[in-house]
Design an enzyme around this catalytic site. Structure first.
Site, PDB file in Angstrom:
ATOM      1  N   PRO A   1      10.185  80.430  17.545  1.00  0.00           N
ATOM      2  CA  PRO A   1      11.367  79.673  17.278  1.00  0.00           C
ATOM      3  C   PRO A   1      12.133  79.375  18.555  1.00  0.00           C
ATOM      4  O   PRO A   1      12.422  80.281  19.327  1.00  0.00           O
ATOM      5  CB  PRO A   1      12.162  80.622  16.412  1.00  0.00           C
ATOM      6  CG  PRO A   1      11.255  81.741  16.040  1.00  0.00           C
ATOM      7  CD  PRO A   1      10.090  81.654  16.881  1.00  0.00           C
ATOM      8  N   GLU A   2      12.445  78.146  18.745  1.00  0.00           N
ATOM      9  CA  GLU A   2      13.446  77.797  19.754  1.00  0.00           C
ATOM     10  C   GLU A   2      14.788  77.716  19.036  1.00  0.00           C
ATOM     11  O   GLU A   2      14.873  78.064  17.864  1.00  0.00           O
ATOM     12  CB  GLU A   2      13.088  76.461  20.421  1.00  0.00           C
ATOM     13  CG  GLU A   2      11.775  76.538  21.213  1.00  0.00           C
ATOM     14  CD  GLU A   2      11.582  75.359  22.138  1.00  0.00           C
ATOM     15  OE1 GLU A   2      12.578  74.803  22.617  1.00  0.00           O
ATOM     16  OE2 GLU A   2      10.424  74.997  22.371  1.00  0.00           O
TER      17      GLU A   2
END
Length: 269
Positions: A2-3
């Site tokens: 996840p960014e």
DNA sequence: ATCGGGACCTGCTTGC
DNA sequence: TGCAAGCAGGTCCCGA
């Protein structure tokens, strides 16, 4: 992992389910995360309620009555909201059971994620972080000032959490495309007008990705188990050799600091 | 002081 | 089909 958009999507997804709820039990099945999970956490948080769920950089902060649970999803982590009694699967390392009989379940195959309990937000991992990209603190003036102080390429510069948080590999590639800047350009040599385009591009691409529920490549799923849809919006990431959507020329790929980098030679100068 | 590279992990894809 | 190598969204920490 996840960014930032994936973390924000997760935050928005879980908050309505756990805000105001009391923690009945926290269960750690595997404490071997990026940093060993403190064995005292279950005792510390039991009986506390969740006041709010916020985010700083890619850290999720569960504000409790008397402290915070700080959680990072690492590269492969995800959170789900599930009915209590749902059998855990491989890599389901932590469960938080609430008085609503729902579980907040943390899964992280690569175990690069982390979990801390702390009584103040004065934590070393948070102390040197740059501004939030979607805040007014992340401005052209700010970025020009920081860029003058360094000698490194603009992509590595942009992905440095000391400069600005939350811009990982996918969105760094995307933002540089929208800004028309080559990834290896020296950060200090980017003129103001183009830096302004970059700041706008970072904000735009992150905001749009959040609206789409994040980008799902392999691991990322939202709290309800559904994928995000920003993958369909990607201009360059994962498209090496394919045609640029703007000029139809082939997209070039290279590695910068060991990270996959894709750009258009014609559109990015 | 700044910077690049290694390290931490597992799982999936690719190529022989 | 099987196996090994390569690669993956992060980021801390070390040594140059």
């Amino acid at each position: 992992m996840p960014e930032l958009p994936e973390v924000e999507t997760t935050r928005r997804g879980i908050e309505p389910h756990i805000r105001g709820r009391k923690i009945r039990q926290l269960l750690v099945r595997d404490h071997r995360l990026r940093w060993p999970v403190d064995a005292g956490i279950p005792q510390s948080v039991s009986g506390q309620s969740v006041i709010s769920v916020s985010r700083r950089a890619k850290y999720l902060l569960l504000e409790l009555d008397q402290g915070w649970l700080m959680l990072h999803l690492g590269m492969s982590g995800s959170l789900r909201i599930l009915p209590s009694g749902t059998p855990p699967e491989t890599h389901d390392h932590v469960d938080v059971l609430f008085d609503s009989n729902q579980i907040l379940r943390f899964r992280d195959p690569r175990r690069f994620g982390s979990l801390f309990y702390m009584t103040t937000l004065d934590h070393p991992l948070l102390s040197k972080l740059g501004p939030e990209p979607l805040s007014d603190d992340f401005s052209v003036d700010y970025l020009m000032r920081r860029a003058r102080q360094v000698r490194r390429n603009i992509k590595t510069f942009l992905m440095d959490a000391d400069i600005v948080v939350g811009v990982g590999n996918i969105y760094a590639n995307e933002a540089l495309f929208y800004a028309g800047i080559r990834p290896l350009t020296e950060a200090g040599k980017v003129r103001r007008a183009r830096m302004a385009r970059l700041v706008a591009a970072v904000k735009m691409v992150l905001a749009k990705a959040i609206d789409a529920g994040g980008t799902s490549l392999r691991d990322f799923l939202r709290e309800d188990g559904k994928p995000g849809y920003f993958r369909h919006e990607l201009q360059v990431y994962g498209r090496e050799g394919e045609a640029c959507f703007a000029c139809e020329g082939p997209l070039t790929s290279l590695r910068i600091s060991n990270r996959a980098t894709v750009y258009c030679r014609r559109c990015q100068r």
